[in-house]
Design a protein around this motif. Sequence first.
Motif, PDB file in Angstrom:
ATOM      1  N   GLY A  38      17.326   2.034   9.246  1.00  0.00           N
ATOM      2  CA  GLY A  38      17.882   0.704   9.021  1.00  0.00           C
ATOM      3  C   GLY A  38      19.375   0.742   8.725  1.00  0.00           C
ATOM      4  O   GLY A  38      20.121  -0.143   9.155  1.00  0.00           O
ATOM      5  N   VAL A  60      15.779  -5.299  16.449  1.00  0.00           N
ATOM      6  CA  VAL A  60      15.492  -6.080  15.241  1.00  0.00           C
ATOM      7  C   VAL A  60      14.769  -7.372  15.596  1.00  0.00           C
ATOM      8  O   VAL A  60      13.792  -7.762  14.947  1.00  0.00           O
ATOM      9  CB  VAL A  60      16.794  -6.370  14.466  1.00  0.00           C
ATOM     10  N   ARG A  64      10.868  -8.013  14.342  1.00  0.00           N
ATOM     11  CA  ARG A  64      10.652  -9.143  13.422  1.00  0.00           C
ATOM     12  C   ARG A  64       9.852 -10.259  14.079  1.00  0.00           C
ATOM     13  O   ARG A  64       9.304 -11.109  13.379  1.00  0.00           O
ATOM     14  CB  ARG A  64      11.995  -9.680  12.944  1.00  0.00           C
ATOM     15  N   ALA A 115      13.685  -2.485  10.678  1.00  0.00           N
ATOM     16  CA  ALA A 115      14.295  -3.725  11.160  1.00  0.00           C
ATOM     17  C   ALA A 115      14.637  -4.655   9.994  1.00  0.00           C
ATOM     18  O   ALA A 115      15.715  -5.250   9.947  1.00  0.00           O
ATOM     19  CB  ALA A 115      13.343  -4.425  12.132  1.00  0.00           C
ATOM     20  N   SER A 118      17.438  -3.112   7.784  1.00  0.00           N
ATOM     21  CA  SER A 118      18.767  -3.202   8.399  1.00  0.00           C
ATOM     22  C   SER A 118      19.423  -4.535   8.079  1.00  0.00           C
ATOM     23  O   SER A 118      20.636  -4.604   7.847  1.00  0.00           O
ATOM     24  CB  SER A 118      18.653  -3.013   9.917  1.00  0.00           C
ATOM     25  N   GLU A 119      18.624  -5.594   8.044  1.00  0.00           N
ATOM     26  CA  GLU A 119      19.176  -6.906   7.702  1.00  0.00           C
ATOM     27  C   GLU A 119      19.566  -6.976   6.230  1.00  0.00           C
ATOM     28  O   GLU A 119      20.578  -7.588   5.868  1.00  0.00           O
ATOM     29  CB  GLU A 119      18.151  -7.995   8.022  1.00  0.00           C
TER      30      GLU A 119
END
Length: 237
Positions: A38, A60, A64, A115, A118-119
Motif C-alpha cells: 500500500g 485500487v 475496492r 488497496a 494505500s488510500e
Amino acid sequence: MDTFSLAFALKQFPQLLKALPVTLLITVVSMAVGLALGTAIALCRMYRVPVLGQLAHVYVSFIRGTPLLVQIYVLFYGTPVLLDWLESQWGWPLPADGVPPLLYACFALSINTAAYQSEIIRSALGAVDSGQMEAAYSVGMSTRQALLRIVIPQALVSALPNFGNTFIGLVKGTSLAFSVKVVEIMAVAKIEAGDGYRYLEMYLNASILYWIICFGFERAFSVMEKRLSRHERAPVH
C-alpha cells in the motif's frame, strides 16, 4: 432437541481457541504485506510515476469495487490455471497442487487490504504540510530521507486510527478463509457445529471470540495512538 444448549457452547468454546493462531497469523501477515504494498502504491500515485501511477489507480479501483470473497475465489481457482499455463509455456516447475490454502488466504487478504491502506497512507501523507518537505530540502535532505525522517512519522499519527480499523477489519475478514479450506475460527465453528447440529451455539461462540480479539486490538491501538500523539498535547512554555 433443546433450542439452545449453554453447556454445549461452553464445552466447545476451547476448540475455537485452537484456531486462534491461524486467524492471527493471517491477519498479521496480510497487514504487514498490505502495508508495504500500500505504501508503494500510494507513493506511485502521489508522485505520478509514469505507467505505475495509472496501474495503481486501476488496481485500487478494482479491489475496492469487488467483494473480498470473490477475490479469494478468483485467486484460489485462478492461480493453479496460471501456474499450469506458465509451466506449459515456459517450462517453469510450478506445482499448483503444492500451494497451501493458507497462502491463498494471506495473498488475497494482502492485496485487498493494500488497496485500502494505500488510500489511508496517501491521505495521511497529503495532510502533512508541504513546507515540511521544503524545509528538509533546504538542509540538504533527499526525498527519501525527508519521507522517512520527517513526513512519515507525522503522517503515522493521523493514519494510526485508520490502520487500527483496517486491522480489525482484517481480523473479521479472515472468517472468509474457511471458504478455501483454511481451518481458522469459522471453519472450526462449522465443523464442531455438525456435532448435534448445534450451529447457533458455535456461531455465537465464534462471534464472542471475534469480539474479544477485536476489542483487545482496539484498546492496543488506542494506547499506541495516545503515545504517538502525546507531543501534540504537551503544554507550550
